[in-house]
Write a protein that holds these residues in place. Structure first.
Motif, PDB file in Angstrom:
ATOM      1  N   UNK A   1      -4.920  -2.783 -37.921  1.00  0.00           N
ATOM      2  CA  UNK A   1      -6.285  -2.113 -37.672  1.00  0.00           C
ATOM      3  C   UNK A   1      -6.453  -0.902 -38.782  1.00  0.00           C
ATOM      4  N   UNK A   2      -5.305  -0.283 -38.923  1.00  0.00           N
ATOM      5  CA  UNK A   2      -5.748   0.690 -40.074  1.00  0.00           C
ATOM      6  C   UNK A   2      -6.189   0.041 -41.406  1.00  0.00           C
ATOM      7  N   UNK A   3      -5.659  -0.734 -41.997  1.00  0.00           N
ATOM      8  CA  UNK A   3      -6.178  -1.645 -43.251  1.00  0.00           C
ATOM      9  C   UNK A   3      -7.785  -1.745 -42.829  1.00  0.00           C
ATOM     10  N   UNK A   4      -7.981  -2.505 -41.759  1.00  0.00           N
ATOM     11  CA  UNK A   4      -9.435  -2.922 -41.317  1.00  0.00           C
ATOM     12  C   UNK A   4     -10.240  -1.642 -41.513  1.00  0.00           C
ATOM     13  N   UNK A   5      -9.742  -0.706 -40.791  1.00  0.00           N
ATOM     14  CA  UNK A   5     -10.407   0.699 -40.646  1.00  0.00           C
ATOM     15  C   UNK A   5     -10.775   1.077 -42.054  1.00  0.00           C
ATOM     16  N   UNK A   6      -9.991   1.186 -42.862  1.00  0.00           N
ATOM     17  CA  UNK A   6     -10.046   1.631 -44.409  1.00  0.00           C
ATOM     18  C   UNK A   6     -11.105   0.751 -45.039  1.00  0.00           C
ATOM     19  N   UNK A   7     -11.309  -0.463 -45.083  1.00  0.00           N
ATOM     20  CA  UNK A   7     -12.130  -1.231 -45.464  1.00  0.00           C
ATOM     21  C   UNK A   7     -13.483  -0.814 -44.830  1.00  0.00           C
ATOM     22  N   UNK A   8     -13.698  -0.446 -43.577  1.00  0.00           N
ATOM     23  CA  UNK A   8     -15.074  -0.498 -42.953  1.00  0.00           C
ATOM     24  C   UNK A   8     -15.564   1.047 -43.300  1.00  0.00           C
ATOM     25  N   UNK A   9     -14.625   2.112 -43.576  1.00  0.00           N
ATOM     26  CA  UNK A   9     -15.249   3.497 -43.801  1.00  0.00           C
ATOM     27  C   UNK A   9     -15.345   3.722 -45.433  1.00  0.00           C
ATOM     28  N   UNK A  10     -14.453   3.341 -46.443  1.00  0.00           N
ATOM     29  CA  UNK A  10     -14.517   3.655 -47.700  1.00  0.00           C
ATOM     30  C   UNK A  10     -14.535   2.385 -48.506  1.00  0.00           C
ATOM     31  N   UNK A  11     -14.504   1.231 -48.131  1.00  0.00           N
ATOM     32  CA  UNK A  11     -14.369   0.179 -48.601  1.00  0.00           C
ATOM     33  C   UNK A  11     -13.092  -0.581 -49.035  1.00  0.00           C
ATOM     34  N   UNK A  12     -12.863  -1.791 -49.635  1.00  0.00           N
ATOM     35  CA  UNK A  12     -11.786  -2.452 -49.900  1.00  0.00           C
ATOM     36  C   UNK A  12     -10.722  -1.391 -50.632  1.00  0.00           C
ATOM     37  N   UNK A  13      -9.629  -1.612 -50.264  1.00  0.00           N
ATOM     38  CA  UNK A  13      -8.435  -0.540 -50.783  1.00  0.00           C
ATOM     39  C   UNK A  13      -7.744  -1.158 -52.068  1.00  0.00           C
ATOM     40  N   UNK A  14      -7.909  -0.127 -53.125  1.00  0.00           N
ATOM     41  CA  UNK A  14      -7.609  -0.184 -54.544  1.00  0.00           C
ATOM     42  C   UNK A  14      -6.325   0.224 -54.913  1.00  0.00           C
ATOM     43  N   UNK A  15      -5.712   1.215 -54.097  1.00  0.00           N
ATOM     44  CA  UNK A  15      -4.581   1.788 -54.398  1.00  0.00           C
ATOM     45  C   UNK A  15      -4.023   1.970 -53.005  1.00  0.00           C
ATOM     46  N   UNK A  16      -3.034   1.534 -52.567  1.00  0.00           N
ATOM     47  CA  UNK A  16      -1.859   1.279 -51.718  1.00  0.00           C
ATOM     48  C   UNK A  16      -0.781   2.343 -52.021  1.00  0.00           C
ATOM     49  N   UNK A  17      -0.315   3.449 -51.020  1.00  0.00           N
ATOM     50  CA  UNK A  17       0.605   4.328 -51.212  1.00  0.00           C
ATOM     51  C   UNK A  17       1.386   4.106 -49.610  1.00  0.00           C
ATOM     52  N   UNK A  18       2.427   3.387 -49.683  1.00  0.00           N
ATOM     53  CA  UNK A  18       3.398   3.183 -48.553  1.00  0.00           C
ATOM     54  C   UNK A  18       4.358   4.423 -48.553  1.00  0.00           C
ATOM     55  N   UNK A  19       3.845   5.496 -47.838  1.00  0.00           N
ATOM     56  CA  UNK A  19       4.633   6.744 -47.863  1.00  0.00           C
ATOM     57  C   UNK A  19       5.225   7.179 -46.418  1.00  0.00           C
ATOM     58  N   UNK A  20       4.620   6.456 -45.325  1.00  0.00           N
ATOM     59  CA  UNK A  20       5.007   7.039 -44.016  1.00  0.00           C
ATOM     60  C   UNK A  20       6.585   6.469 -43.750  1.00  0.00           C
ATOM     61  N   UNK A  21       7.209   7.577 -42.943  1.00  0.00           N
ATOM     62  CA  UNK A  21       8.426   7.204 -42.890  1.00  0.00           C
ATOM     63  C   UNK A  21       9.197   7.778 -41.638  1.00  0.00           C
ATOM     64  N   UNK A  22      10.031   7.150 -40.995  1.00  0.00           N
ATOM     65  CA  UNK A  22      10.706   7.956 -40.033  1.00  0.00           C
ATOM     66  C   UNK A  22      12.338   7.768 -40.244  1.00  0.00           C
ATOM     67  N   UNK A  23      13.074   8.850 -39.554  1.00  0.00           N
ATOM     68  CA  UNK A  23      14.258   8.874 -40.027  1.00  0.00           C
ATOM     69  C   UNK A  23      15.136   9.601 -38.631  1.00  0.00           C
TER      70      UNK A  23
END
Length: 265
Positions: free
Chosen positions: A77-99
């Protein structure tokens, strides 16, 4: 370094980006003209001023998505939302983390599964979803955030060590599958960055041990970064920007340490 507005027309999704290193990277991308989607678990109304400030300062679109990355449906849903709001994702940063901090004998299985889901599976799913659009756009940059602890072990952090090691393998696999095309994938490997988590730890040390802030920093970094200081978030963001530009075209699958000489020990 990239030129001003060099990423105009590009769209970036940065997970775990309402503060700390994630926000620093998002701001750096926006400063070069990229539209951005911030991500976190905070209420959207709380983050709205942050997105508005980025839009006002850099003249880009800045959206926010609240998503619990433990759930595959939320990642999609997050990726779909990104496409709907700013357009296709050209740069993806996988930064989220839990520890979670505990020895192996006491480590809760729920925390282990959570770390696998957020730190690894979410990165895999997001990459899986954005790759076709990157290939269509003839431009794509994927960044997975690893750590010195993805290269060296430590105690009481089995989830973090394991997942940060796994993300390096994911990076190499993606790089080989995208080799020769317009998409590249790298892992950035910061040492100790002064995030809110470690800032709180320094405050605790100051209280418990009667240390000054500089003394607490020296104590905390002892045996880690020979530089004797925390890695600046802008240093990590500047490496990211370099790889988003022409210099990144012929680099793929690199694990890039930004750790003040820690791994030279």
């Amino acid at each position: 370094m990239t030129d001003v507005r060099s990423l105009a027309g590009r769209n970036a999704l940065i997970t775990g980006s309402v503060g700390g290193l994630g926000l620093a990277m998002a701001r750096k991308l926006a400063s070069a003209g990229a539209n951005i989607v911030l991500h976190g678990l905070d209420d959207p109304e709380m983050i709205k001023p942050l997105g508005q400030a980025i839009e006002d300062e850099f003249g880009v679109r800045a959206a926010y998505c609240r998503a619990d990355l433990r759930e595959p449906s939320a990642v999609r849903a997050m990726v779909q939302y990104s496409g709907e709001t700013i357009g296709p994702v050209h740069i993806l940063i996988n930064n989220a983390v839990v520890r979670h901090f505990a020895c192996i004998e006491d480590f809760p299985i729920e925390r282990w599964n959570e770390a696998l889901a957020v730190n690894v599976t979410a990165a895999f799913l997001a990459t899986q979803m954005v790759l076709p659009g990157m290939r269509d756009a003839q431009y794509g940059r994927i960044f997975n955030m690893t750590s010195v602890y993805g290269y060296r072990g430590t105690v009481n952090r089995v989830d973090y060590v394991t997942t940060k090691t796994a993300i390096q393998g994911l990076t190499r696999a993606i790089a080989l599958e995208t080799a020769g095309g317009p998409v590249t994938c790298h892992a950035l490997m910061p040492g100790s960055v002064l995030t809110p988590l470690w800032s709180d730890r320094l405050d605790q040390m100051m209280t418990e041990e009667g240390l000054t802030r500089p003394e607490a920093e020296v104590r905390f970094l002892d045996g880690k970064q020979p530089s004797g200081r925390f890695v600046d978030t802008d240093s990590v963001a500047d490496v990211l920007m370099l790889l988003c530009g022409p210099a990144g075209t012929d680099m793929n699958g690199a694990i890039l340490p930004i750790e003040g000489g820690w791994l030279a020990r």
